[in-house]
Structure formats: C-alpha cells, structure tokens
Design a protein around this motif. Structure first.
Motif, PDB file in Angstrom:
ATOM      1  N   PHE A 126       0.847  -1.179   0.000  1.00 45.67           N
ATOM      2  CA  PHE A 126       0.000   0.000   0.000  1.00 45.67           C
ATOM      3  C   PHE A 126       0.895   1.245   0.000  1.00 45.67           C
ATOM      4  CE2 PHE A 126      -2.635  -3.194   2.266  1.00 45.67           C
ATOM      5  CZ  PHE A 126      -3.653  -3.288   1.324  1.00 45.67           C
ATOM      6  N   SER A 127       0.297   2.391  -0.302  1.00 47.81           N
ATOM      7  CA  SER A 127       1.077   3.617  -0.438  1.00 47.81           C
ATOM      8  C   SER A 127       0.369   4.782   0.240  1.00 47.81           C
ATOM      9  CB  SER A 127       1.304   3.936  -1.921  1.00 47.81           C
ATOM     10  OG  SER A 127       0.057   4.160  -2.574  1.00 47.81           O
ATOM     11  N   THR A 128       1.079   5.905   0.310  1.00 47.06           N
ATOM     12  CA  THR A 128       0.550   7.130   0.921  1.00 47.06           C
ATOM     13  C   THR A 128       0.801   8.300  -0.021  1.00 47.06           C
ATOM     14  OG1 THR A 128       0.852   6.425   3.204  1.00 47.06           O
ATOM     15  CG2 THR A 128       0.867   8.774   2.825  1.00 47.06           C
ATOM     16  N   TYR A 129      -0.107   9.254   0.001  1.00 43.60           N
ATOM     17  CA  TYR A 129       0.074  10.494  -0.749  1.00 43.60           C
ATOM     18  C   TYR A 129       0.128  11.637   0.248  1.00 43.60           C
ATOM     19  CZ  TYR A 129      -0.683  14.072  -4.339  1.00 43.60           C
ATOM     20  OH  TYR A 129      -0.547  15.146  -5.175  1.00 43.60           O
ATOM     21  N   ALA A 130       1.262  12.332   0.315  1.00 43.24           N
ATOM     22  CA  ALA A 130       1.462  13.417   1.280  1.00 43.24           C
ATOM     23  C   ALA A 130       1.515  14.741   0.531  1.00 43.24           C
ATOM     24  CB  ALA A 130       2.746  13.189   2.074  1.00 43.24           C
ATOM     25  N   MET A 131       0.409  15.454   0.567  1.00 48.00           N
ATOM     26  CA  MET A 131       0.314  16.731  -0.136  1.00 48.00           C
ATOM     27  C   MET A 131      -0.021  17.868   0.824  1.00 48.00           C
ATOM     28  SD  MET A 131      -2.252  17.861  -3.226  1.00 48.00           S
ATOM     29  CE  MET A 131      -2.519  19.595  -3.602  1.00 48.00           C
ATOM     30  N   THR A 132      -1.138  17.766   1.532  1.00 50.22           N
ATOM     31  CA  THR A 132      -1.598  18.878   2.362  1.00 50.22           C
ATOM     32  C   THR A 132      -0.664  19.120   3.545  1.00 50.22           C
ATOM     33  OG1 THR A 132      -3.035  17.371   3.585  1.00 50.22           O
ATOM     34  CG2 THR A 132      -3.997  18.524   1.722  1.00 50.22           C
ATOM     35  N   GLU A 133      -0.725  20.356   4.072  1.00 52.26           N
ATOM     36  CA  GLU A 133       0.145  20.742   5.187  1.00 52.26           C
ATOM     37  C   GLU A 133      -0.682  21.368   6.302  1.00 52.26           C
ATOM     38  OE1 GLU A 133       3.484  23.080   3.911  1.00 52.26           O
ATOM     39  OE2 GLU A 133       4.113  21.600   2.400  1.00 52.26           O
TER      40      GLU A 133
ATOM     41  N   ASP B 205      -3.826  24.272  -0.221  1.00 52.13           N
ATOM     42  CA  ASP B 205      -3.396  25.376  -1.083  1.00 52.13           C
ATOM     43  C   ASP B 205      -1.896  25.282  -1.355  1.00 52.13           C
ATOM     44  OD1 ASP B 205      -2.890  27.668  -2.453  1.00 52.13           O
ATOM     45  OD2 ASP B 205      -3.649  29.040  -0.914  1.00 52.13           O
ATOM     46  N   PRO B 206      -1.492  24.836  -2.542  1.00 49.58           N
ATOM     47  CA  PRO B 206      -0.063  24.652  -2.815  1.00 49.58           C
ATOM     48  C   PRO B 206       0.727  25.957  -2.797  1.00 49.58           C
ATOM     49  CG  PRO B 206      -1.337  24.415  -4.834  1.00 49.58           C
ATOM     50  CD  PRO B 206      -2.321  24.509  -3.711  1.00 49.58           C
TER      51      PRO B 206
ATOM     52  N   HIS C 195       2.550  27.762  -9.296  1.00 52.63           N
ATOM     53  CA  HIS C 195       2.204  26.400  -9.688  1.00 52.63           C
ATOM     54  C   HIS C 195       3.366  25.658 -10.353  1.00 52.63           C
ATOM     55  CE1 HIS C 195      -1.878  28.274  -9.345  1.00 52.63           C
ATOM     56  NE2 HIS C 195      -2.026  27.196  -8.623  1.00 52.63           N
ATOM     57  N   GLN C 196       4.556  26.250 -10.288  1.00 56.64           N
ATOM     58  CA  GLN C 196       5.744  25.577 -10.820  1.00 56.64           C
ATOM     59  C   GLN C 196       6.845  25.473  -9.759  1.00 56.64           C
ATOM     60  OE1 GLN C 196       6.906  27.614 -14.425  1.00 56.64           O
ATOM     61  NE2 GLN C 196       4.834  27.521 -15.274  1.00 56.64           N
ATOM     62  N   ARG C 197       6.440  25.587  -8.494  1.00 56.11           N
ATOM     63  CA  ARG C 197       7.423  25.549  -7.403  1.00 56.11           C
ATOM     64  C   ARG C 197       7.637  24.152  -6.836  1.00 56.11           C
ATOM     65  NH1 ARG C 197       4.814  30.674  -4.127  1.00 56.11           N
ATOM     66  NH2 ARG C 197       5.485  32.308  -5.595  1.00 56.11           N
ATOM     67  N   MET C 198       6.629  23.267  -6.999  1.00 56.35           N
ATOM     68  CA  MET C 198       6.654  21.978  -6.309  1.00 56.35           C
ATOM     69  C   MET C 198       7.142  20.851  -7.205  1.00 56.35           C
ATOM     70  SD  MET C 198       4.335  24.085  -4.917  1.00 56.35           S
ATOM     71  CE  MET C 198       2.929  23.846  -5.977  1.00 56.35           C
ATOM     72  N   SER C 199       7.693  19.841  -6.553  1.00 60.81           N
ATOM     73  CA  SER C 199       8.047  18.594  -7.213  1.00 60.81           C
ATOM     74  C   SER C 199       7.547  17.448  -6.351  1.00 60.81           C
ATOM     75  CB  SER C 199       9.571  18.484  -7.404  1.00 60.81           C
ATOM     76  OG  SER C 199      10.076  19.575  -8.148  1.00 60.81           O
ATOM     77  N   MET C 200       7.505  16.261  -6.934  1.00 56.71           N
ATOM     78  CA  MET C 200       7.069  15.079  -6.187  1.00 56.71           C
ATOM     79  C   MET C 200       8.222  14.095  -6.037  1.00 56.71           C
ATOM     80  SD  MET C 200       3.171  14.135  -7.134  1.00 56.71           S
ATOM     81  CE  MET C 200       1.852  15.338  -7.003  1.00 56.71           C
ATOM     82  N   PHE C 201       8.239  13.443  -4.874  1.00 57.61           N
ATOM     83  CA  PHE C 201       9.283  12.474  -4.580  1.00 57.61           C
ATOM     84  C   PHE C 201       8.680  11.147  -4.150  1.00 57.61           C
ATOM     85  CE2 PHE C 201      11.444  16.523  -4.105  1.00 57.61           C
ATOM     86  CZ  PHE C 201      12.691  16.269  -4.671  1.00 57.61           C
ATOM     87  N   LEU C 202       9.339  10.072  -4.552  1.00 56.01           N
ATOM     88  CA  LEU C 202       9.008   8.717  -4.117  1.00 56.01           C
ATOM     89  C   LEU C 202       9.936   8.354  -2.974  1.00 56.01           C
ATOM     90  CD1 LEU C 202       8.750   7.243  -7.700  1.00 56.01           C
ATOM     91  CD2 LEU C 202       6.880   7.196  -6.051  1.00 56.01           C
TER      92      LEU C 202
END
Length: 435
Positions: free
Chosen positions: A132-139, A145-146, A191-198
């Motif tokens: 299983f996995s997790t998605y960590a976005m909100t703070e 709001d990103p 909207h171009q400040r973030m990146s995603m990591f595994l």
C-alpha cells in the motif's frame, strides 16, 4: 449520451452485486475498524482478503481502472462508474477489487510519469496488491493550497534533503512508500514551485507525529498521519517527473480521485435509500405503516429524485471523460464533487431520521455514513474551490450586454419585436379590415 452496457458486462455487474453483498460486506462486519482493510499486520484479515481478491482476479475484474497496457480492461469511466456504485456500498470493496485510494491515484501518476526503475520498484507491487502507499500533499498551516506550502527539498550533492511537515497523509502506518509533494523551486511561479518524490516509508527522518482519527474512527485507531520530514535524504532519482512539475502531476492524479469518490458515493446513497424503503414497510406508527405517512413519502421521494439527478451528473462526467477531448470534463467533475457531500448529507439525514433512535447508534451503517459526510466536503480539495472553478468556467463564456438593461428585459425586447413585426402586423390589420 448513452450509459447503456452490453449484456456480457451487465452479467459482470450482476455478479459483482451479489459478491459484494454476500462476501465483501461480510468483511466490513468482521473487520470494521477504520483502515483495517490496509492493515498488513492483521493476518486473519489479509488471508481472507487474499482469497476474495483471487476470486475477483479469476472473474477478470481486478484493478479495472487501469489501462490495458497496465493489465487493466480499459473499460472507460462509464463502466467504472457502474462498478464503483456497487463497490461504494462497502469499506473493503475497493481493496478487494484492487482499486482503493490513495493507491489508484498513486499508480496512475507512476504509470504516467515514472521511470522504468520507479515502475519496477513501486508500481508493479502496488498493482499486484502486495503493498500500500501514501500520498502526502496537504500541510498543517496550508491545507490543500499549494501556494502556501513550506515543506521543501534542497539539493545537496547527489541527494535531496527534505524538511517540513505534511498533514492527513492517509494510511501512512500501513504504507511501503510515500509520494510527497514539496517545494523545490521557490523562485518559480506558484504552480511551478513543487516537485514530487518517491520515498520509502521507513526512510530515516520521516517522523509520524501522530495518526489522526477521523470522526468515524476510534480515537486510538487513527490512520491519517501528521508527518514531519526531519532532514530526510533521498537520491536524485527519487523525484517523480521533472523539477517543478508537482502541481501538474497532482492535477493528473486528483481529477480521477474526485470522480471515483463521487461514483462510490452513489452506492452509499443507494444503500441509505434502500434502508429507508425497508424501514418504511417494516415499521408502524400511529396505527399504520410508516410508509403510509405523507412526510415519510416525501422524504423517500426527495431522496430518490436527488439520487437520480446526482447519479446522472456523475455518469455525464464519466461519459464526457470517455468521449470528449482531455480537460472537457473538468466542469462536470467539479460539479460532481460539489454535489457529492450535499446529496449524501440530505439522503443519509433522512435515513437516520426514519430509523429513529436506532439510526443515531452504531448498530446500523448510517452512523459511519453520517460521520463521513464532512470529510467529503474537503476530500481532494475544499468544495468552495470547485464552486469557484465552476463559476469561472461559466463566466468565461458569458457575454456582457452593452445596454442599460439586461438582454431578457421584457419592455426592451417587446419594443424590438414590435418594431421588427410592425409592417407585417399593419398589413395583417389592413387585410382584416377589408375582410
């Protein structure tokens, strides 16, 4: 628009309906605690779940949200909507059929943006239902709001160092890896400040501050993690996609999540309506059947109509995704998201009321439904954000008038019509006078 399906697929839906009611709903009763369907340490539950999953795979109904190249059926969203209506009745359904959130969304962006190495390490075990996995976005301070995110990653030699906090990272305690959205390019437009990591869940520096319990969970059995990234080091190839593409990946992921939530809520609403109907013909009050009272008839009729309108709204969104260019369904998905919690709230409230005191207890599914309603208003973005999005899309095509009164002003329109028909009306009047 055509929402019909062929006879062969209808047979699959009929099989699903019986299987979910007879076998999957049993899992809800045997293992009712929130997130227990993801608990890899519960050997009894996992053993039973594996047997049911094997049956689903034999039926060719495993992970049907996937495209054929990923081992799915490529059914399209209309068929998925009809399937999710059935799965939505239960907590265990999505896991048993290999289409549970957040794994579905995580699998989709891995498939779209992952490298061959990332897919082999993370995607295939996820698709097989082995992890299983997790998605960590909100703070905590920013919500969804990103533009306000502060959790960030800075490059240090051959590594990225991640620092900050994430909030409501569902199912972290049972996950094998996390997809985290963090700021890497603070100088870019918002909207171009973030990146995603595994990130493997056992990476040093990831601190599970606490597992937050939702309204319908026991306080000591929370499964939405408050995470702290304390100088978490990951290699350069841990990035999913390119630097600054985090928001683009998130949008690709969340659109599908929103509509699938809506599909499953149709099933929950139908279950609540079924309970209302059964109650209405089973109980008596004031000397007659509960269903013979006008107020009860009104509640049943209103619930049935609201559900039918909502179901058609969701199916139209699904049909638009299937048949129209990419992005055309954005307004339909947003409408489905906004209507979701409202319709669910109204139908479940009536069902609770018709069950009297019993409806307010934990002895029917209604309590869990009722306490899940507030979450639907904020899941995959606050409802208000989507209301604004809907209005913006509609206003973009609206045309202003260049006169004092609106285009539907009756005196103005009447004067225009009278002027346009003046000669014709005068001619008719002359002919009538002669006759």
């Amino acid at each position: 628009m055509d929402f019909s399906v062929d006879a062969q697929f209808q047979q699959k839906l009929d099989w699903m309906n019986s299987f979910v009611r007879d076998e999957v709903e049993a899992m809800d009763l045997l293992f009712p605690q929130g997130s227990e369907q993801f608990n890899v340490k519960n050997r009894k539950a996992r053993t039973l779940a594996k047997k049911l999953q094997a049956t689903v795979k034999q039926q060719g109904l495993w992970a049907c949200h996937l495209t054929p190249e990923l081992g799915g059926k490529g059914y399209g969203q209309v068929k998925l909507a009809l399937m999710n209506e059935i799965l939505g009745r239960t907590s265990w359904g999505p896991v048993i059929f290999g289409c549970a959130a957040p794994d579905t969304g995580n699998a989709e962006i891995l498939a779209m943006f992952g490298t061959a190495e990332q897919k082999a390490r993370y995607l295939q075990p996820l698709l097989d239902g082995d992890i299983f996995s997790t998605y960590a976005m909100t703070e905590p301070q920013a919500g969804a709001d990103p533009k306000e995110f502060t959790c960030s990653a800075r490059r240090n030699g051959d590594e990225w160092v991640i620092e900050g906090e994430k909030w409501y990272a569902s199912n972290f305690k049972n996950s094998s890896f996390v997809i985290a959205m963090v700021v890497t390019n603070p100088e870019n437009p918002p909207h171009q400040r973030m990146s995603m990591f595994l990130i493997p869940s056992d990476t040093p520096g990831i601190v599970d501050v606490r597992d937050v319990a939702g309204m319908n969970d026991r306080v000591d059995n929370g499964h939405h993690a408050y995470l702290r990234f304390d100088r978490v080091r990951v290699p350069l190839d841990a990035m999913l996609g390119a630097p600054g593409e985090g928001f683009k990946l998130a949008q690709a992921r969340l659109g599908g999540g929103r509509i699938h939530h809506a599909m499953r809520v149709v099933g929950q609403c139908q279950r609540a309506l079924d309970m209302m109907l059964e109650r209405a013909v089973s109980r008596r009050t004031q000397g007659r059947s509960l269903g013979d009272h006008q107020f009860v008839k009104g509640m049943i009729a209103d619930s049935a109509m609201e559900l039918e309108m909502y179901r058609l709204l969701v199916l139209k969104a699904a049909w638009t995704i299937d048949t129209q260019p990419h992005g055309a369904a954005r307004i339909n998905i947003a409408m489905s998201k906004v209507a979701m919690a409202r319709v669910y709230h109204d139908i479940v409230r009536r069902a609770v009321h018709l069950h009297g005191a019993l409806g307010t207890t934990h002895e029917t599914p209604l309590a869990k439904m009722w306490m899940g309603i507030p979450m639907l208003s904020v899941a995959d973005g606050p409802t208000e954000v989507h209301q604004v999005q809907i209005a913006n899309m509609l206003l973009k095509d609206a045309v202003p008038v260049d006169s004092l009164f609106p285009s539907e002003h009756i005196p103005t329109r009447t004067a225009d019509v009278e002027a346009r028909y003046l000669s014709e009306l005068e001619e008719i009047e002359r002919e009538l006078a002669i006759a």
